[in-house]
Design a protein around this motif. Structure first.
Motif, PDB file in Angstrom:
ATOM      1  N   ARG A   2       0.846  -1.202   0.000  1.00  0.00           N
ATOM      2  CA  ARG A   2       0.000   0.000   0.000  1.00  0.00           C
ATOM      3  C   ARG A   2       0.876   1.245   0.000  1.00  0.00           C
ATOM      4  NH1 ARG A   2      -4.682  -1.034   4.269  1.00  0.00           N
ATOM      5  NH2 ARG A   2      -4.633   1.189   4.044  1.00  0.00           N
ATOM      6  N   TYR A   3       0.462   2.218  -0.834  1.00  0.00           N
ATOM      7  CA  TYR A   3       1.225   3.444  -1.007  1.00  0.00           C
ATOM      8  C   TYR A   3       0.300   4.662  -0.945  1.00  0.00           C
ATOM      9  CZ  TYR A   3       4.541   0.085  -2.908  1.00  0.00           C
ATOM     10  OH  TYR A   3       5.367  -0.987  -3.069  1.00  0.00           O
ATOM     11  N   TYR A   4       0.846   5.766  -0.403  1.00  0.00           N
ATOM     12  CA  TYR A   4       0.133   7.041  -0.428  1.00  0.00           C
ATOM     13  C   TYR A   4       0.448   7.750  -1.735  1.00  0.00           C
ATOM     14  CZ  TYR A   4      -0.738   6.869   4.639  1.00  0.00           C
ATOM     15  OH  TYR A   4      -1.149   6.533   5.892  1.00  0.00           O
ATOM     16  N   TYR A   5      -0.572   8.366  -2.312  1.00  0.00           N
ATOM     17  CA  TYR A   5      -0.413   9.192  -3.505  1.00  0.00           C
ATOM     18  C   TYR A   5      -1.178  10.495  -3.310  1.00  0.00           C
ATOM     19  CZ  TYR A   5       1.592   5.495  -6.417  1.00  0.00           C
ATOM     20  OH  TYR A   5       2.417   4.544  -6.956  1.00  0.00           O
ATOM     21  N   TRP A   6      -0.588  11.586  -3.791  1.00  0.00           N
ATOM     22  CA  TRP A   6      -1.342  12.833  -3.921  1.00  0.00           C
ATOM     23  C   TRP A   6      -2.204  12.657  -5.159  1.00  0.00           C
ATOM     24  CZ3 TRP A   6      -1.239  16.068  -0.039  1.00  0.00           C
ATOM     25  CH2 TRP A   6      -0.102  16.150   0.766  1.00  0.00           C
ATOM     26  N   GLN A   7      -3.440  13.126  -5.105  1.00  0.00           N
ATOM     27  CA  GLN A   7      -4.319  12.964  -6.262  1.00  0.00           C
ATOM     28  C   GLN A   7      -5.157  14.235  -6.443  1.00  0.00           C
ATOM     29  OE1 GLN A   7      -7.406   9.756  -6.278  1.00  0.00           O
ATOM     30  NE2 GLN A   7      -5.978   8.853  -7.737  1.00  0.00           N
ATOM     31  N   TRP A   8      -5.312  14.662  -7.696  1.00  0.00           N
ATOM     32  CA  TRP A   8      -6.098  15.855  -8.006  1.00  0.00           C
ATOM     33  C   TRP A   8      -6.623  15.750  -9.422  1.00  0.00           C
ATOM     34  CZ3 TRP A   8      -0.896  15.441  -7.953  1.00  0.00           C
ATOM     35  CH2 TRP A   8      -0.185  15.847  -9.082  1.00  0.00           C
ATOM     36  N   ARG A   9      -7.576  16.613  -9.757  1.00  0.00           N
ATOM     37  CA  ARG A   9      -8.194  16.622 -11.077  1.00  0.00           C
ATOM     38  C   ARG A   9      -7.646  17.804 -11.876  1.00  0.00           C
ATOM     39  NH1 ARG A   9     -12.468  14.485 -13.560  1.00  0.00           N
ATOM     40  NH2 ARG A   9     -13.201  13.436 -11.693  1.00  0.00           N
ATOM     41  N   GLU A  10      -7.308  17.519 -13.129  1.00  0.00           N
ATOM     42  CA  GLU A  10      -6.936  18.552 -14.100  1.00  0.00           C
ATOM     43  C   GLU A  10      -7.871  18.390 -15.283  1.00  0.00           C
ATOM     44  OE1 GLU A  10      -2.819  18.346 -15.206  1.00  0.00           O
ATOM     45  OE2 GLU A  10      -2.129  19.040 -13.247  1.00  0.00           O
ATOM     46  N   GLY A  11      -8.910  19.207 -15.330  1.00  0.00           N
ATOM     47  CA  GLY A  11      -9.902  19.083 -16.399  1.00  0.00           C
ATOM     48  C   GLY A  11     -10.599  17.744 -16.300  1.00  0.00           C
ATOM     49  N   GLU A  12     -10.501  16.947 -17.347  1.00  0.00           N
ATOM     50  CA  GLU A  12     -11.148  15.640 -17.389  1.00  0.00           C
ATOM     51  C   GLU A  12     -10.266  14.521 -16.822  1.00  0.00           C
ATOM     52  OE1 GLU A  12     -14.329  15.008 -18.533  1.00  0.00           O
ATOM     53  OE2 GLU A  12     -14.484  17.191 -18.544  1.00  0.00           O
ATOM     54  N   LYS A  13      -9.021  14.822 -16.507  1.00  0.00           N
ATOM     55  CA  LYS A  13      -8.075  13.781 -16.078  1.00  0.00           C
ATOM     56  C   LYS A  13      -7.819  13.839 -14.577  1.00  0.00           C
ATOM     57  CE  LYS A  13      -5.711  13.516 -20.482  1.00  0.00           C
ATOM     58  NZ  LYS A  13      -4.450  13.526 -21.176  1.00  0.00           N
ATOM     59  N   ILE A  14      -7.580  12.664 -13.998  1.00  0.00           N
ATOM     60  CA  ILE A  14      -7.163  12.547 -12.601  1.00  0.00           C
ATOM     61  C   ILE A  14      -5.642  12.371 -12.615  1.00  0.00           C
ATOM     62  CG2 ILE A  14      -7.314  11.176 -10.484  1.00  0.00           C
ATOM     63  CD1 ILE A  14      -9.934  12.487 -11.139  1.00  0.00           C
ATOM     64  N   ARG A  15      -4.948  13.216 -11.870  1.00  0.00           N
ATOM     65  CA  ARG A  15      -3.496  13.143 -11.783  1.00  0.00           C
ATOM     66  C   ARG A  15      -3.105  12.597 -10.417  1.00  0.00           C
ATOM     67  NH1 ARG A  15      -1.956  13.579 -16.917  1.00  0.00           N
ATOM     68  NH2 ARG A  15      -2.738  15.474 -17.866  1.00  0.00           N
ATOM     69  N   SER A  16      -2.012  11.848 -10.380  1.00  0.00           N
ATOM     70  CA  SER A  16      -1.497  11.288  -9.127  1.00  0.00           C
ATOM     71  C   SER A  16       0.005  11.491  -9.066  1.00  0.00           C
ATOM     72  CB  SER A  16      -1.788   9.785  -9.044  1.00  0.00           C
ATOM     73  OG  SER A  16      -3.164   9.546  -8.998  1.00  0.00           O
ATOM     74  N   GLN A  17       0.508  11.632  -7.839  1.00  0.00           N
ATOM     75  CA  GLN A  17       1.951  11.699  -7.622  1.00  0.00           C
ATOM     76  C   GLN A  17       2.263  10.912  -6.357  1.00  0.00           C
ATOM     77  OE1 GLN A  17       3.992  15.374  -8.300  1.00  0.00           O
ATOM     78  NE2 GLN A  17       5.429  14.968  -6.648  1.00  0.00           N
ATOM     79  N   TYR A  18       3.264  10.069  -6.436  1.00  0.00           N
ATOM     80  CA  TYR A  18       3.677   9.225  -5.323  1.00  0.00           C
ATOM     81  C   TYR A  18       4.083  10.056  -4.116  1.00  0.00           C
ATOM     82  CZ  TYR A  18       6.460   5.811  -2.740  1.00  0.00           C
ATOM     83  OH  TYR A  18       6.973   4.987  -1.751  1.00  0.00           O
ATOM     84  N   LYS A  19       3.620   9.653  -2.950  1.00  0.00           N
ATOM     85  CA  LYS A  19       3.989  10.325  -1.696  1.00  0.00           C
ATOM     86  C   LYS A  19       4.892   9.438  -0.846  1.00  0.00           C
ATOM     87  CE  LYS A  19       1.896  12.583   2.366  1.00  0.00           C
ATOM     88  NZ  LYS A  19       2.994  12.424   3.204  1.00  0.00           N
ATOM     89  N   GLY A  20       4.540   8.153  -0.708  1.00  0.00           N
ATOM     90  CA  GLY A  20       5.362   7.249   0.098  1.00  0.00           C
ATOM     91  C   GLY A  20       4.565   6.010   0.492  1.00  0.00           C
ATOM     92  N   PRO A  21       5.253   5.038   1.088  1.00  0.00           N
ATOM     93  CA  PRO A  21       4.559   3.808   1.505  1.00  0.00           C
ATOM     94  C   PRO A  21       3.674   4.078   2.727  1.00  0.00           C
ATOM     95  CG  PRO A  21       6.846   3.746   2.194  1.00  0.00           C
ATOM     96  CD  PRO A  21       6.681   4.989   1.378  1.00  0.00           C
ATOM     97  N   VAL A  22       2.613   3.276   2.831  1.00  0.00           N
ATOM     98  CA  VAL A  22       1.757   3.348   4.005  1.00  0.00           C
ATOM     99  C   VAL A  22       2.479   2.633   5.143  1.00  0.00           C
ATOM    100  CG1 VAL A  22      -0.435   2.588   5.008  1.00  0.00           C
ATOM    101  CG2 VAL A  22      -0.360   3.416   2.649  1.00  0.00           C
ATOM    102  N   ASN A  23       2.616   3.314   6.252  1.00  0.00           N
ATOM    103  CA  ASN A  23       3.294   2.726   7.416  1.00  0.00           C
ATOM    104  C   ASN A  23       2.289   1.819   8.128  1.00  0.00           C
ATOM    105  OD1 ASN A  23       4.666   2.101   9.736  1.00  0.00           O
ATOM    106  ND2 ASN A  23       5.289   4.194  10.170  1.00  0.00           N
ATOM    107  N   THR A  24       2.521   0.528   8.127  1.00  0.00           N
ATOM    108  CA  THR A  24       1.591  -0.420   8.741  1.00  0.00           C
ATOM    109  C   THR A  24       1.665  -0.403  10.258  1.00  0.00           C
ATOM    110  OG1 THR A  24       3.235  -2.170   8.484  1.00  0.00           O
ATOM    111  CG2 THR A  24       1.560  -1.983   6.767  1.00  0.00           C
ATOM    112  N   ASP A  25       2.638   0.297  10.837  1.00  0.00           N
ATOM    113  CA  ASP A  25       2.754   0.400  12.299  1.00  0.00           C
ATOM    114  C   ASP A  25       1.789   1.428  12.874  1.00  0.00           C
ATOM    115  OD1 ASP A  25       4.775  -1.444  12.106  1.00  0.00           O
ATOM    116  OD2 ASP A  25       6.375   0.074  12.096  1.00  0.00           O
ATOM    117  N   GLU A  26       1.168   2.247  12.016  1.00  0.00           N
ATOM    118  CA  GLU A  26       0.269   3.318  12.499  1.00  0.00           C
ATOM    119  C   GLU A  26      -1.045   2.744  12.975  1.00  0.00           C
ATOM    120  OE1 GLU A  26      -0.080   6.092   9.295  1.00  0.00           O
ATOM    121  OE2 GLU A  26       1.936   6.790   9.545  1.00  0.00           O
TER     122      GLU A  26
END
Length: 105
Positions: free
Chosen positions: A81-105
């Motif tokens: 599992r990974y965190y991603y930033w996600q947003w909409r640009e017009g008709e498209k959904i954009r994503s950018q990698y943020k980091g792994p999900v810490n399973t210790d949380e």
């Protein structure tokens, strides 16, 4: 319809009332159309300014090339599992990698 002219709103300036009373029916209809459009424009502008005032500050961990309106989402890839930033640009959904999900949380 009454033979008497309508009573203007009490808060309307006298100079505007006088100008309207001297106007032709065609001019009055044009003024009414313009006044309605102008009121809608000003209301929209006020709403947009209010929305801008309510925009949250940019998070410290938000990369420069990611817009403030982006949200964090979790994607699962090959049982990881990974965190991603996600947003909409017009008709498209954009994503950018943020980091792994810490399973210790």
């Amino acid at each position: 319809m009454s033979d008497e002219p309508p009573t203007p709103p009490a808060n309307l300036p006298t100079e505007i009332v006088n100008t309207l009373n001297e106007s032709t029916p065609e001019d009055l209809r044009d003024v009414a159309t313009y006044a309605k459009a102008l009121a809608e424009h000003k209301e929209r502008k006020a709403r947009l300014e209010e929305e801008v005032d309510q925009v949250e500050e940019r998070p410290d961990d938000l990369p420069d090339d990611v817009p403030t309106k982006a949200t964090i989402t979790i994607k699962e890839i090959n049982d990881n599992r990974y965190y991603y930033w996600q947003w909409r640009e017009g008709e498209k959904i954009r994503s950018q990698y943020k980091g792994p999900v810490n399973t210790d949380e």
